[in-house]
Enzyme design. Structure first.
Site, short mmCIF file in Angstrom:
data_model
loop_
_atom_site.label_atom_id
_atom_site.label_comp_id
_atom_site.label_asym_id
_atom_site.label_seq_id
_atom_site.Cartn_x
_atom_site.Cartn_y
_atom_site.Cartn_z
N ALA A 163 0.83 -1.21 0.00
CA ALA A 163 0.00 0.00 0.00
C ALA A 163 0.86 1.25 0.00
O ALA A 163 1.18 1.82 1.06
CB ALA A 163 -0.94 -0.03 1.20
N GLU A 175 -1.42 6.56 -3.64
CA GLU A 175 -2.54 7.33 -3.10
C GLU A 175 -3.07 8.23 -4.22
O GLU A 175 -2.38 8.43 -5.22
CB GLU A 175 -2.07 8.21 -1.93
CG GLU A 175 -1.57 7.42 -0.74
CD GLU A 175 -1.18 8.30 0.45
OE1 GLU A 175 -1.44 9.52 0.42
OE2 GLU A 175 -0.60 7.74 1.40
N PRO A 176 -4.24 8.84 -4.01
CA PRO A 176 -4.77 9.73 -5.05
C PRO A 176 -3.76 10.81 -5.48
O PRO A 176 -3.67 11.14 -6.65
CB PRO A 176 -6.01 10.34 -4.39
CG PRO A 176 -6.47 9.29 -3.42
CD PRO A 176 -5.21 8.63 -2.91
N GLY A 213 1.00 8.96 -7.14
CA GLY A 213 1.10 7.82 -8.07
C GLY A 213 2.56 7.69 -8.47
O GLY A 213 3.35 7.06 -7.77
N ILE A 215 -4.73 -0.56 -5.01
CA ILE A 215 -3.95 -1.57 -4.31
C ILE A 215 -4.36 -2.97 -4.77
O ILE A 215 -5.47 -3.45 -4.47
CB ILE A 215 -4.09 -1.44 -2.76
CG1 ILE A 215 -3.81 0.00 -2.32
CG2 ILE A 215 -3.17 -2.45 -2.06
CD1 ILE A 215 -2.44 0.56 -2.70
N GLY A 242 -7.21 -9.77 -37.21
CA GLY A 242 -8.27 -8.98 -37.85
C GLY A 242 -9.47 -8.85 -36.94
O GLY A 242 -9.34 -8.68 -35.73
N GLY A 243 -10.66 -8.99 -37.53
CA GLY A 243 -11.91 -8.85 -36.75
C GLY A 243 -11.96 -9.80 -35.57
O GLY A 243 -12.44 -9.44 -34.48
N GLU A 284 3.40 -0.56 -11.06
CA GLU A 284 4.77 -0.74 -10.55
C GLU A 284 5.75 0.21 -11.25
O GLU A 284 6.91 -0.12 -11.47
CB GLU A 284 5.20 -2.21 -10.60
CG GLU A 284 4.31 -3.07 -9.70
CD GLU A 284 4.87 -4.41 -9.32
OE1 GLU A 284 6.10 -4.58 -9.37
OE2 GLU A 284 4.08 -5.29 -8.96
N SER A 293 6.16 3.66 -17.77
CA SER A 293 7.34 3.67 -18.66
C SER A 293 8.12 4.97 -18.48
O SER A 293 9.35 4.98 -18.54
CB SER A 293 6.91 3.54 -20.12
OG SER A 293 6.40 2.25 -20.36
N1 CAA Z 1 16.97 1.58 -4.06
C1 CAA Z 1 17.45 2.13 -2.90
N2 CAA Z 1 17.28 3.44 -2.59
C2 CAA Z 1 16.61 4.22 -3.50
C3 CAA Z 1 16.11 3.70 -4.70
C4 CAA Z 1 16.32 2.32 -4.97
N3 CAA Z 1 15.87 1.77 -6.09
N4 CAA Z 1 15.50 4.71 -5.38
C5 CAA Z 1 15.62 5.80 -4.62
N5 CAA Z 1 16.29 5.51 -3.48
C6 CAA Z 1 16.68 6.43 -2.40
C7 CAA Z 1 17.56 7.56 -2.96
O1 CAA Z 1 18.89 7.17 -3.02
C8 CAA Z 1 17.30 8.65 -1.93
O2 CAA Z 1 18.08 8.36 -0.80
P1 CAA Z 1 18.92 9.52 0.01
O3 CAA Z 1 17.87 10.31 0.72
O4 CAA Z 1 19.78 8.75 0.96
O5 CAA Z 1 19.63 10.32 -1.01
C9 CAA Z 1 15.82 8.45 -1.56
O6 CAA Z 1 15.51 7.08 -1.88
C10 CAA Z 1 14.88 9.36 -2.33
O7 CAA Z 1 15.09 9.09 -3.70
P2 CAA Z 1 14.77 10.16 -4.84
O8 CAA Z 1 15.31 11.49 -4.45
O9 CAA Z 1 15.21 9.60 -6.14
O10 CAA Z 1 13.16 10.25 -4.74
P3 CAA Z 1 12.09 10.91 -5.71
O11 CAA Z 1 11.00 11.47 -4.89
O12 CAA Z 1 12.76 11.82 -6.69
O13 CAA Z 1 11.40 9.66 -6.50
C11 CAA Z 1 11.06 7.91 -8.11
C12 CAA Z 1 12.02 8.70 -7.17
C13 CAA Z 1 11.97 6.89 -8.74
C14 CAA Z 1 10.42 8.76 -9.18
C15 CAA Z 1 9.94 7.22 -7.26
O14 CAA Z 1 9.01 8.16 -6.77
C16 CAA Z 1 9.20 6.15 -8.04
O15 CAA Z 1 9.70 5.04 -8.23
N6 CAA Z 1 7.96 6.42 -8.49
C17 CAA Z 1 7.10 5.41 -9.06
C18 CAA Z 1 6.27 4.78 -7.99
C19 CAA Z 1 5.72 3.44 -8.39
O16 CAA Z 1 6.35 2.64 -9.05
N7 CAA Z 1 4.50 3.19 -7.94
C20 CAA Z 1 3.88 1.92 -8.15
C21 CAA Z 1 3.23 1.44 -6.89
S1 CAA Z 1 2.95 -0.30 -6.75
C22 CAA Z 1 1.84 -0.76 -7.88
O17 CAA Z 1 1.64 -0.14 -8.85
C23 CAA Z 1 1.10 -2.03 -7.70
C24 CAA Z 1 0.05 -2.04 -6.67
O18 CAA Z 1 -0.41 -3.09 -6.28
C25 CAA Z 1 -0.46 -0.81 -6.10
#
Ligand code: CAA
Length: 384
Positions: free
Chosen positions: A124, A127-128, A131, A157, A344-345, A368, A371
């Protein structure tokens, strides 16, 4: 690479192939129509150990390597995607936090139940307002003696409606957010103030559900912080490391479905006659088949390489995991589009599974991590 597959995995894959053919594929349509996997099928999945593919043997799972797990997902994804999704949260995002960062007590308490499928887990985070920007969560966890009080709403979730255990990410320090302000909590079903909200109506992936989870003054003991009190504020990293692995297995799922679509398209191209000959005789159809097979071949090499790299290096395959998710899911989207075109169809009709694969695969480019987020992760790793 195929030669390196161990005898155990080879036997496991044979079993999965038979299971898909005999038990899953025949009820694929029924599951789609009823939006429900029959309990009898879940029981068989449990007997095969599918809920604990990646959970180590010491916690009663099968203890497969990342590559082994990817190979199983590939096979399982040649039928309705909901079967893979049903087991995916226990093997992946629902159990990984505990496996990667949990205390020994948490591992002993939860992993055997998740490995057997007795309990279902969910993840979990979303959130709204959070994402792609996962750090923007609004759910709070306020310390109150030896417990935390959770308030907020999670959405989208997977398996949330049937989950016995949720790994919930909440703000313990609003000012710090991703930089030490987010904590991961293990919240059990039945905890006061923890409820399932709306079950979403989706384009595809029928048979498993995507839900809202509501936390309304929900008390969670401090000992349920993933990794214990010392891990307060470290939840964002737990979430990111969890997703790294999920991105590899998502690639494997997209690959398996793409392979099945190629098989269906080849059969159809040989059997469908137009202009007094099988449509496979036409160069335009041959071009699509050749492109599909080439893309699948490239995706498979990439996935296997990255999975093996993770097995060698531990969990540090951030860039490669994102590359695999990006490439495999985008590839599967193109393959699904060509499969519909070749059919096709018929490809547009619900009587044919191509249409279902097309809808189900669309989600793999979104959940997750979209892209676009995968590209962001790859670029950041390159520029580091
Ligand atoms: N492994 C270890 N540490 C990591 C990491 C990784 N892969 N990625 C980031 N970190 C660490 C960074 O090193 C940083 O650490 P420090 O504070 O020590 O420097 C900290 O985490 C913060 O990282 P960022 O500054 O890069 O954070 P950000 O806010 O810029 O976001 C992002 C990074 C990659 C965009 C992230 O927000 C992201 O992955 N977004 C996508 C979310 C996602 O995939 N959601 C899907 C949910 S699950 C689902 O869909 C299925 C369901 O059932 C709900």
């Amino acid at each position: 690479m195929q030669n390196q597959i161990s005898e155990d995995i080879r036997i496991m894959l044979e079993t999965i192939r038979r299971f898909v053919k005999k038990d899953l594929e025949p009820i694929s349509r029924q599951v789609e129509d009823e939006d429900k996997i029959p309990p009898e099928t879940v029981r068989k999945m449990r007997e095969l150990g599918l809920f604990g593919l990646s959970i180590p043997q010491e916690y009663e799972g099968l203890g497969l390597s990342t590559w082994g797990e990817c190979l199983v997902y590939e096979e399982l994804s040649k039928t309705n995607a909901c079967f893979r999704t049903r087991i995916a949260t226990n093997n992946g995002i629902g159990s990984q936090g505990i496996l990667l960062d949990g205390t020994e007590e948490q591992k002993q308490k939860y992993l055997p139940r998740l490995a057997s499928g007795e309990w279902t887990a969910c993840f979990a985070l979303s959130e709204p307002e959070a994402g792609s920007d996962a750090a923007n969560i609004q759910t709070t966890a306020l310390k109150d003696g030896d417990k935390y009080i959770l308030n907020g709403v999670k959405h989208f979730i997977t398996n949330g409606d049937i989950a016995d255990l949720a790994t919930v990410f909440a703000l313990t320090d609003k000012g710090k957010r991703a930089k030490g302000g987010i904590t991961a909590f293990l919240v059990e079903k039945g905890t006061p103030g923890f409820e399932v909200g709306t079950i979403e109506r989706k384009m595809g992936l029928r048979g498993t559900h995507t839900c809202q989870l509501i936390f309304d003054n929900c008390p969670v003991p401090e000992e349920n912080i993933v990794g214990g009190a010392l891990m307060t504020g470290q939840g964002f990293k737990t979430a990111m490391r969890t997703l790294d692995k999920g991105r590899l297995t998502m690639g494997a799922s997209a690959l398996g479905s793409a392979q099945r679509l190629l098989g269906l398209s080849l059969d159809y191209a040989k059997q469908r006659v137009q202009f007094k000959q099988p449509i496979g005789n036409f160069q335009s159809v041959q071009n699509m088949l050749a492109d599909m097979a080439t893309q699948i071949y490239a995706a498979r090499q990439m996935l296997y390489h990255a999975a093996q790299l993770r097995d060698e290096k531990g969990s540090a395959v951030i860039k490669e995991a994102s590359m695999v998710k990006l490439f495999c899911t985008e590839m599967a989207g193109k393959v699904a589009d060509m499969a519909v075109q070749i059919h096709g169809g018929m490809g547009y009709m619900k009587d044919f599974s191509v249409e279902r694969f097309y809808r189900d695969l669309r989600l793999t480019r979104i959940y997750e991590g979209t892209s676009e987020i995968q590209r962001m992760v790859i670029a950041r790793q390159l520029l580091k």
